[in-house]
Design a protein around this motif. Sequence first.
Motif, short mmCIF file in Angstrom:
data_model
loop_
_atom_site.label_atom_id
_atom_site.label_comp_id
_atom_site.label_asym_id
_atom_site.label_seq_id
_atom_site.Cartn_x
_atom_site.Cartn_y
_atom_site.Cartn_z
N THR A 49 -4.91 -5.98 5.21
CA THR A 49 -3.61 -6.05 5.50
C THR A 49 -3.35 -5.45 7.20
O THR A 49 -4.02 -5.85 7.86
CB THR A 49 -2.82 -4.44 4.96
N GLU A 50 -2.37 -4.80 7.46
CA GLU A 50 -2.08 -5.08 8.84
C GLU A 50 -3.17 -3.90 9.82
O GLU A 50 -2.95 -3.87 10.26
CB GLU A 50 -0.42 -4.54 9.46
N THR A 51 -3.37 -2.79 8.79
CA THR A 51 -3.77 -1.89 9.70
C THR A 51 -5.09 -1.85 8.93
O THR A 51 -5.91 -1.53 9.68
CB THR A 51 -3.76 -0.47 8.78
N VAL A 52 -5.29 -2.48 7.74
CA VAL A 52 -6.67 -2.66 6.99
C VAL A 52 -7.74 -4.34 7.24
O VAL A 52 -6.42 -5.01 6.81
CB VAL A 52 -6.76 -2.18 5.31
N LEU B 12 0.37 -1.43 0.14
CA LEU B 12 -0.16 0.17 -0.04
C LEU B 12 0.96 0.72 0.08
O LEU B 12 0.56 2.67 -0.65
CB LEU B 12 -1.04 -0.22 1.19
N ALA B 13 2.12 0.96 0.91
CA ALA B 13 2.32 2.02 1.03
C ALA B 13 3.71 2.67 -0.33
O ALA B 13 3.44 4.03 -0.91
CB ALA B 13 4.10 2.08 2.32
N GLU B 14 3.96 1.76 -1.39
CA GLU B 14 4.70 1.65 -2.29
C GLU B 14 3.87 2.17 -3.61
O GLU B 14 3.89 3.29 -4.00
CB GLU B 14 5.52 0.55 -2.75
N LEU B 15 2.93 1.42 -3.49
CA LEU B 15 1.56 2.23 -4.41
C LEU B 15 1.36 3.61 -4.81
O LEU B 15 0.73 4.05 -5.24
CB LEU B 15 0.87 0.61 -5.02
N THR B 16 0.90 3.83 -3.14
CA THR B 16 0.70 5.17 -2.69
C THR B 16 1.19 6.35 -3.12
O THR B 16 1.32 7.43 -3.66
CB THR B 16 -0.46 5.08 -1.26
N LYS B 17 2.30 5.63 -3.00
CA LYS B 17 4.33 6.84 -3.24
C LYS B 17 3.74 7.25 -4.76
O LYS B 17 4.01 8.04 -4.98
CB LYS B 17 4.58 5.97 -2.87
N ARG B 18 4.06 6.06 -5.44
CA ARG B 18 3.77 5.88 -6.74
C ARG B 18 2.82 6.77 -7.10
O ARG B 18 3.20 7.78 -8.25
CB ARG B 18 4.21 4.66 -7.15
N VAL C 259 -11.55 5.83 7.74
CA VAL C 259 -11.02 6.24 6.53
C VAL C 259 -10.09 5.45 6.20
O VAL C 259 -8.47 6.35 7.48
CB VAL C 259 -11.34 8.23 6.79
N TYR C 260 -9.29 5.76 5.52
CA TYR C 260 -7.90 5.17 4.96
C TYR C 260 -7.75 6.23 3.79
O TYR C 260 -8.70 6.32 2.92
CB TYR C 260 -7.66 3.95 4.90
N ARG C 261 -6.50 7.12 3.70
CA ARG C 261 -6.13 7.71 2.41
C ARG C 261 -5.36 6.95 1.42
O ARG C 261 -4.45 6.54 1.24
CB ARG C 261 -5.17 9.21 2.96
N ALA D 181 4.04 6.49 5.46
CA ALA D 181 4.70 5.90 6.77
C ALA D 181 4.63 6.91 7.74
O ALA D 181 4.49 7.31 8.43
CB ALA D 181 6.70 5.70 6.46
N ALA D 182 4.54 8.28 6.60
CA ALA D 182 4.72 9.86 7.62
C ALA D 182 3.09 10.04 8.05
O ALA D 182 2.63 10.66 9.12
CB ALA D 182 4.67 11.00 6.50
N ALA D 183 2.30 9.93 6.63
CA ALA D 183 1.00 10.34 6.85
C ALA D 183 -0.09 9.45 8.21
O ALA D 183 -1.19 9.93 8.24
CB ALA D 183 -0.08 10.67 5.49
#
Lengths: 430, 430
Positions: B200-203, B49-55, B184-186, B62-64
């Motif tokens: 996922t771990e979070t969702v 999720l982090a990688e795809l959202t970054k892209r 709510v997830y961004r 990781a920050a948000a």
Amino acid sequence: MPVSLNTADADFARQFDAFLAARREEEADVSQTVARIIADVRERGDGALAELTKRFDEIDLAAAGIRVSDAEMATAVAEVAPETMDALKLARDRIEAFHRRQLPSDDRYTDEQGAELGCKWTAVDSAGLYVPGGQASYPSSVLMNAVPAKVAGVPRVAMVVPTPAGVMNPLVFAAAQLAGVDEVYRIGGAQAVAALAFGTETVQPVAKIVGPGNAYVAEAKRQVFGVVGIDSIAGPSEVLIVADKDNRPDWIAADLLAQAEHDAAAQSILITDDGELAEAVSREVEKQLATLPRGNIAGASWERFGALITVAGLDEAPDLVNRLAPEHLELATADPEALMKDIRNAGAIFLGHYTPEAVGDYVAGPNHVLPTSRTARFSSGLSVLDFMKRSSILRLSADALRALGPAAMTLADAEGLDAHARSIEMRLNR
Amino acid sequence: MPVSLNTADADFARQFDAFLAARREEEADVSQTVARIIADVRERGDGALAELTKRFDEIDLAAAGIRVSDAEMATAVAEVAPETMDALKLARDRIEAFHRRQLPSDDRYTDEQGAELGCKWTAVDSAGLYVPGGQASYPSSVLMNAVPAKVAGVPRVAMVVPTPAGVMNPLVFAAAQLAGVDEVYRIGGAQAVAALAFGTETVQPVAKIVGPGNAYVAEAKRQVFGVVGIDSIAGPSEVLIVADKDNRPDWIAADLLAQAEHDAAAQSILITDDGELAEAVSREVEKQLATLPRGNIAGASWERFGALITVAGLDEAPDLVNRLAPEHLELATADPEALMKDIRNAGAIFLGHYTPEAVGDYVAGPNHVLPTSRTARFSSGLSVLDFMKRSSILRLSADALRALGPAAMTLADAEGLDAHARSIEMRLNR
């Protein structure tokens, strides 16, 4: 050996997760083949049907006719034994009576702002019913699919059924006649689904296609979805029985095997708080398998996918049931109603010791087309609603628009949709 | 130029068929890309999720944080103008009131054979709501999807919304809060759908995913269907207006444009028995387009997909309407109720001169998530039922089984399912 789990085991949570995640069927990728067949039927209509039916079913449709004639229907139906015909009629009547109660009501009301609101329900114009040929050609499924369509008020129900090498199942035709099916075509496979979705010279297209089929039929339904409506794609069948100690092991074993004999990919699960019952049921299953005509199939299903889950108390059962979300759930306990209160995910629930699931397959009244493969978490058995759709209704007076319009304009502005706001504003400024 | 048809033309039937068959959208084949994204999220969870959202969204999760915090929600909601908040609240309350009437009733009865029958309805355990980011990020859609879920009784509603380059739409968060969205997830795109379906771990995974999205989101929903339930896949929006001569051309034109401004692939159609009205509306459309902020989009839609259909009398209209099966239908005639009696295929019906479709998009109460692309022939708008499922219930006494069992056994024998028959027979022979 069927899986044996015990909630008292330290590792139960992980084992149960793995059991939940296990798939019971390989998915063959037939999408390209099916896409070619559908394109062919769209392009060449009856000609493609004839060619494909010759190839797959070894029938010459030019000679036999695509549509089964009334005379053929009558001849086939005359072969059915009177006792079987009576049983089919009983089933038809009971399915009809149960499904009549599902008919939805239109709604219409005026609220405090003077807005008239409501909805109206209508049947789809036409429905297509897929009936498999060969071994899985079940008259009970014809009733379960066609009767709700007719109760919904569908004026035109067309049935397709392949007749490999010309073999027709008279029971299927009898069921079709009893259910009021309007047209029957001797075609099957992806080509039959394509004909129902897009139409040919002989087959008029329908608005919705229902009924079980093999991987090609399922894939064809997926591919035509959108052009027509479809029912859910059924996976292999399953039963989950929750039983306390006061049960006859032979009855429980028989119910587990009734599910297992459908298909080697079927699944039968027992949850009990009585370890001795679990063992006795296990022995009974083996004993009954020895004399069961479809023992090979039932045995394979039980060996590969069967499960015995022992719980410390029946209060542990509902959570496991909800996670398994079984197609069929038998609650064979002293107080099944109490247990049912906590059940959320199950296609059909059978209560008490005298309600074997098999009676629900045929004559009880509720539908036997039910959500499989844990889909009872979000879907329901086939019903009259599957053959109907709802239109919402709104009627505003000038005053009601004056009451509601400004808020709608505020939101349209917020969403940057000016034409939306204007269409309201003009009427307010009249 | 919009299409102009007249039922009096000799060639009308063929022209209308061609008009019906015309597609308004190219289907991009994104299935492989989507399959890869889903597999990645299943395998690597939050990391993917982090990688795809970054892209795709240029956000560092990781920050948000993947989840939008309560503090962020509160900050965003505080930005919303009081007038807009009031409009959202009015919309929420009216949508809730309308949808409460859709709540189904459980059923339980005993029939003449002593069989206890019925059904019970339950909400899905959890629902995921996809909300597009950017231009198509509509607070009204949040209400239309989330409110019915909450009315159904869904305990957990999770929303995903991409925030490209960190841009959040405060109205979307306000709507989510008003509707009672729980999480709510961004995140967005196919990766968000995968997270909702598989977790996922979070969702945490959900049981059903609803809400509009682009081609990737639609394809992802198709691919996860079965693991979770999904709503229908929406196509471009459409309106059909049936108008008699007593109409103001400017009002009708405004309603046609309100649809057209959504999307260049949207479609606006007028059916009228008054050729002069058709011409006047046509002129008004051009006039209004000149000053419309989204005039480019609306103009493109009107040019490419708009249509004016002239009929000899309004009695010709219902058949055309039923074949077009529009998402939105306005009946702007002297006696719209009479006309509505013959309408079978329409997602939402708006009656009279003071019911512009736009008011139904926001605050009227009925859902604005409706069947598009002629699917109103077999499907309905989003409702409370889409967040619920039904379990059938059967309970037989020993006597009731004695009454029904033999017929069930006859049918089981006829279908060659011996274990089915045995499970009944044992109980009868007790």
